[in-house]
Design a protein around this motif. Sequence first.
Motif, PDB file in Angstrom:
ATOM      1  N   ALA A  99       0.834  -1.202   0.000  1.00 41.40           N
ATOM      2  CA  ALA A  99       0.000   0.000   0.000  1.00 41.40           C
ATOM      3  C   ALA A  99       0.870   1.253   0.000  1.00 41.40           C
ATOM      4  CB  ALA A  99      -0.929  -0.005   1.207  1.00 41.40           C
ATOM      5  N   GLN A 100       1.911   1.253   0.811  1.00 38.07           N
ATOM      6  CA  GLN A 100       2.824   2.394   0.847  1.00 38.07           C
ATOM      7  C   GLN A 100       3.545   2.554  -0.486  1.00 38.07           C
ATOM      8  OE1 GLN A 100       5.393   1.599   4.164  1.00 38.07           O
ATOM      9  NE2 GLN A 100       3.743   1.686   5.663  1.00 38.07           N
ATOM     10  N   PHE A 101       3.943   1.444  -1.056  1.00 36.40           N
ATOM     11  CA  PHE A 101       4.648   1.472  -2.337  1.00 36.40           C
ATOM     12  C   PHE A 101       3.746   2.024  -3.434  1.00 36.40           C
ATOM     13  CE2 PHE A 101       6.215  -1.098  -6.112  1.00 36.40           C
ATOM     14  CZ  PHE A 101       7.284  -0.261  -6.365  1.00 36.40           C
ATOM     15  N   ARG A 102       2.503   1.547  -3.472  1.00 36.15           N
ATOM     16  CA  ARG A 102       1.555   2.050  -4.471  1.00 36.15           C
ATOM     17  C   ARG A 102       1.382   3.560  -4.344  1.00 36.15           C
ATOM     18  NH1 ARG A 102      -1.431  -2.829  -3.369  1.00 36.15           N
ATOM     19  NH2 ARG A 102      -1.595  -4.121  -5.235  1.00 36.15           N
ATOM     20  N   SER A 103       1.230   4.016  -3.113  1.00 31.98           N
ATOM     21  CA  SER A 103       1.039   5.445  -2.874  1.00 31.98           C
ATOM     22  C   SER A 103       2.242   6.250  -3.359  1.00 31.98           C
ATOM     23  CB  SER A 103       0.795   5.691  -1.387  1.00 31.98           C
ATOM     24  OG  SER A 103       0.648   7.064  -1.118  1.00 31.98           O
ATOM     25  N   ALA A 104       3.437   5.742  -3.083  1.00 29.54           N
ATOM     26  CA  ALA A 104       4.653   6.446  -3.485  1.00 29.54           C
ATOM     27  C   ALA A 104       4.791   6.503  -5.001  1.00 29.54           C
ATOM     28  CB  ALA A 104       5.871   5.760  -2.871  1.00 29.54           C
ATOM     29  N   MET A 105       4.303   5.483  -5.692  1.00 30.63           N
ATOM     30  CA  MET A 105       4.468   5.420  -7.141  1.00 30.63           C
ATOM     31  C   MET A 105       3.506   6.333  -7.899  1.00 30.63           C
ATOM     32  SD  MET A 105       7.070   3.548  -7.876  1.00 30.63           S
ATOM     33  CE  MET A 105       7.798   4.305  -6.401  1.00 30.63           C
ATOM     34  N   VAL A 106       2.478   6.842  -7.233  1.00 35.17           N
ATOM     35  CA  VAL A 106       1.549   7.761  -7.901  1.00 35.17           C
ATOM     36  C   VAL A 106       2.296   8.993  -8.408  1.00 35.17           C
ATOM     37  CG1 VAL A 106      -0.410   9.318  -7.556  1.00 35.17           C
ATOM     38  CG2 VAL A 106      -0.509   6.976  -6.679  1.00 35.17           C
ATOM     39  N   SER A 107       3.203   9.518  -7.602  1.00 32.71           N
ATOM     40  CA  SER A 107       3.952  10.710  -8.013  1.00 32.71           C
ATOM     41  C   SER A 107       4.854  10.406  -9.211  1.00 32.71           C
ATOM     42  CB  SER A 107       4.786  11.249  -6.848  1.00 32.71           C
ATOM     43  OG  SER A 107       5.763  10.304  -6.440  1.00 32.71           O
ATOM     44  N   GLU A 108       5.335   9.160  -9.300  1.00 31.97           N
ATOM     45  CA  GLU A 108       6.158   8.778 -10.449  1.00 31.97           C
ATOM     46  C   GLU A 108       5.329   8.803 -11.730  1.00 31.97           C
ATOM     47  OE1 GLU A 108       9.439   8.198 -10.413  1.00 31.97           O
ATOM     48  OE2 GLU A 108       9.505   8.545  -8.250  1.00 31.97           O
ATOM     49  N   ILE A 109       4.103   8.305 -11.640  1.00 36.70           N
ATOM     50  CA  ILE A 109       3.220   8.299 -12.810  1.00 36.70           C
ATOM     51  C   ILE A 109       2.858   9.723 -13.205  1.00 36.70           C
ATOM     52  CG2 ILE A 109       0.963   7.569 -13.678  1.00 36.70           C
ATOM     53  CD1 ILE A 109       1.176   5.121 -11.843  1.00 36.70           C
ATOM     54  N   GLN A 110       2.585  10.558 -12.235  1.00 41.33           N
ATOM     55  CA  GLN A 110       2.244  11.954 -12.532  1.00 41.33           C
ATOM     56  C   GLN A 110       3.415  12.665 -13.206  1.00 41.33           C
ATOM     57  OE1 GLN A 110       1.120  13.130  -8.564  1.00 41.33           O
ATOM     58  NE2 GLN A 110      -1.055  12.669  -8.897  1.00 41.33           N
ATOM     59  N   MET A 163       5.684  11.192 -15.027  1.00 42.47           N
ATOM     60  CA  MET A 163       5.763  10.631 -16.370  1.00 42.47           C
ATOM     61  C   MET A 163       4.731  11.266 -17.297  1.00 42.47           C
ATOM     62  SD  MET A 163       8.020   8.273 -17.258  1.00 42.47           S
ATOM     63  CE  MET A 163       7.113   7.277 -18.448  1.00 42.47           C
ATOM     64  N   GLU A 164       3.561  11.573 -16.780  1.00 47.67           N
ATOM     65  CA  GLU A 164       2.547  12.241 -17.599  1.00 47.67           C
ATOM     66  C   GLU A 164       3.050  13.607 -18.058  1.00 47.67           C
ATOM     67  OE1 GLU A 164      -1.840  10.628 -16.348  1.00 47.67           O
ATOM     68  OE2 GLU A 164      -0.918  12.090 -14.996  1.00 47.67           O
ATOM     69  N   ARG A 165       3.683  14.333 -17.150  1.00 47.84           N
ATOM     70  CA  ARG A 165       4.219  15.648 -17.523  1.00 47.84           C
ATOM     71  C   ARG A 165       5.373  15.502 -18.508  1.00 47.84           C
ATOM     72  NH1 ARG A 165       3.590  16.273 -11.900  1.00 47.84           N
ATOM     73  NH2 ARG A 165       5.847  16.065 -11.541  1.00 47.84           N
ATOM     74  N   ARG A 166       6.202  14.506 -18.290  1.00 41.44           N
ATOM     75  CA  ARG A 166       7.382  14.324 -19.151  1.00 41.44           C
ATOM     76  C   ARG A 166       6.991  13.895 -20.559  1.00 41.44           C
ATOM     77  NH1 ARG A 166      10.425  13.445 -22.517  1.00 41.44           N
ATOM     78  NH2 ARG A 166      12.628  12.808 -22.438  1.00 41.44           N
ATOM     79  N   THR A 167       6.013  13.016 -20.684  1.00 46.15           N
ATOM     80  CA  THR A 167       5.631  12.494 -21.996  1.00 46.15           C
ATOM     81  C   THR A 167       4.511  13.287 -22.651  1.00 46.15           C
ATOM     82  OG1 THR A 167       4.020  10.944 -21.045  1.00 46.15           O
ATOM     83  CG2 THR A 167       6.297  10.157 -21.311  1.00 46.15           C
ATOM     84  N   GLY A 168       3.787  14.087 -21.855  1.00 48.64           N
ATOM     85  CA  GLY A 168       2.649  14.811 -22.397  1.00 48.64           C
ATOM     86  C   GLY A 168       1.475  13.909 -22.713  1.00 48.64           C
ATOM     87  N   SER A 169       1.439  12.734 -22.101  1.00 45.12           N
ATOM     88  CA  SER A 169       0.384  11.757 -22.367  1.00 45.12           C
ATOM     89  C   SER A 169      -0.328  11.385 -21.075  1.00 45.12           C
ATOM     90  CB  SER A 169       0.975  10.486 -22.995  1.00 45.12           C
ATOM     91  OG  SER A 169       1.665  10.781 -24.191  1.00 45.12           O
ATOM     92  N   SER A 170      -1.602  11.057 -21.203  1.00 49.84           N
ATOM     93  CA  SER A 170      -2.352  10.579 -20.046  1.00 49.84           C
ATOM     94  C   SER A 170      -1.956   9.139 -19.736  1.00 49.84           C
ATOM     95  CB  SER A 170      -3.857  10.641 -20.327  1.00 49.84           C
ATOM     96  OG  SER A 170      -4.574  10.003 -19.286  1.00 49.84           O
ATOM     97  N   LEU A 171      -1.702   8.882 -18.470  1.00 49.96           N
ATOM     98  CA  LEU A 171      -1.356   7.527 -18.037  1.00 49.96           C
ATOM     99  C   LEU A 171      -2.364   7.041 -17.001  1.00 49.96           C
ATOM    100  CD1 LEU A 171       2.533   7.904 -17.823  1.00 49.96           C
ATOM    101  CD2 LEU A 171       1.221   6.700 -19.575  1.00 49.96           C
ATOM    102  N   ASP A 172      -3.632   7.363 -17.243  1.00 51.22           N
ATOM    103  CA  ASP A 172      -4.692   6.920 -16.334  1.00 51.22           C
ATOM    104  C   ASP A 172      -4.717   5.400 -16.216  1.00 51.22           C
ATOM    105  OD1 ASP A 172      -5.448   9.491 -15.812  1.00 51.22           O
ATOM    106  OD2 ASP A 172      -7.146   9.510 -17.205  1.00 51.22           O
ATOM    107  N   ALA A 173      -4.387   4.718 -17.321  1.00 47.18           N
ATOM    108  CA  ALA A 173      -4.383   3.250 -17.291  1.00 47.18           C
ATOM    109  C   ALA A 173      -3.345   2.741 -16.300  1.00 47.18           C
ATOM    110  CB  ALA A 173      -4.104   2.696 -18.689  1.00 47.18           C
ATOM    111  N   TRP A 174      -2.220   3.433 -16.208  1.00 46.73           N
ATOM    112  CA  TRP A 174      -1.197   3.058 -15.228  1.00 46.73           C
ATOM    113  C   TRP A 174      -1.721   3.254 -13.808  1.00 46.73           C
ATOM    114  CZ3 TRP A 174       4.471   4.884 -16.453  1.00 46.73           C
ATOM    115  CH2 TRP A 174       4.958   4.150 -17.548  1.00 46.73           C
TER     116      TRP A 174
END
Length: 238
Positions: free
Chosen positions: A208-219, A221-232
């Motif tokens: 649970a802690q790991f999942r929570s921490a990884m949300v910021s990584e996905i966000q 990545m969305e800014r870096r790629t300019g793509s929505s990663l809602d599926a992630w």
Amino acid sequence: MPARRELGLHALPDLSGDLDWGQDPRLVDLVTSPEEYLRSFQPAGERKRGDGSTLYSLVPEAPRRIYKANPDAKLIFVLEAPVSRAFHAHAHNVELGVETQTSFDIALEIEPERIKAGASPFLCYATGSQYRQMIEPVDILFGQDNVLILIAEDAEREPRMTVRRIAKFLGVSPYDDLLPFVPRERQSIVSEMLARLRSRRKHPEISAQFRSAMVSEIQWMERRTGSSLDAWLKRDQE
């Protein structure tokens, strides 16, 4: 690309001298000298050459060595959802016999100790999913125009389009007759193993802690790629 998957020359100086090289078949295949490294590319002749060592993404100093050796290099990252990547890496390591801790949660918990002890970078599940920490230094060194990020699911779903993107990025002619990707046989094995590992979790709060921490990584990545990663986001919160 050389027949050897993990050349790993630019990661070699950071590998611990206490590392059990025979423990992991991916480490056994590493080249140990610049001469051996260059010989691996001889069959390519004058064509563009590529080094597909995934180890470089797990060793922080590797990009600097790559830049020193070839500042004009272009880098390609093929990434999946960070939590899924960590699960898959752990399951694959268990399958290979290099991971003795079958509980993913405990493997996450002891990862910092393993890193300090000089364990194989392939055992870095959380660290290997920290995409911002992985890619930002590369962007700074090589420039974002020389760093291509591909989403693994997109590459598998649209292989021809992916090949054209890579060809354009590298400045080569695309091969339009590329056959669809064939899923590797081990993927079904990994899926079965993941189900077994998840059913044996002893410390679900770690996940649970790991999942929570990884949300910021996905966000990021969305800014870096300019793509929505809602599926992630959806996949990693399941």
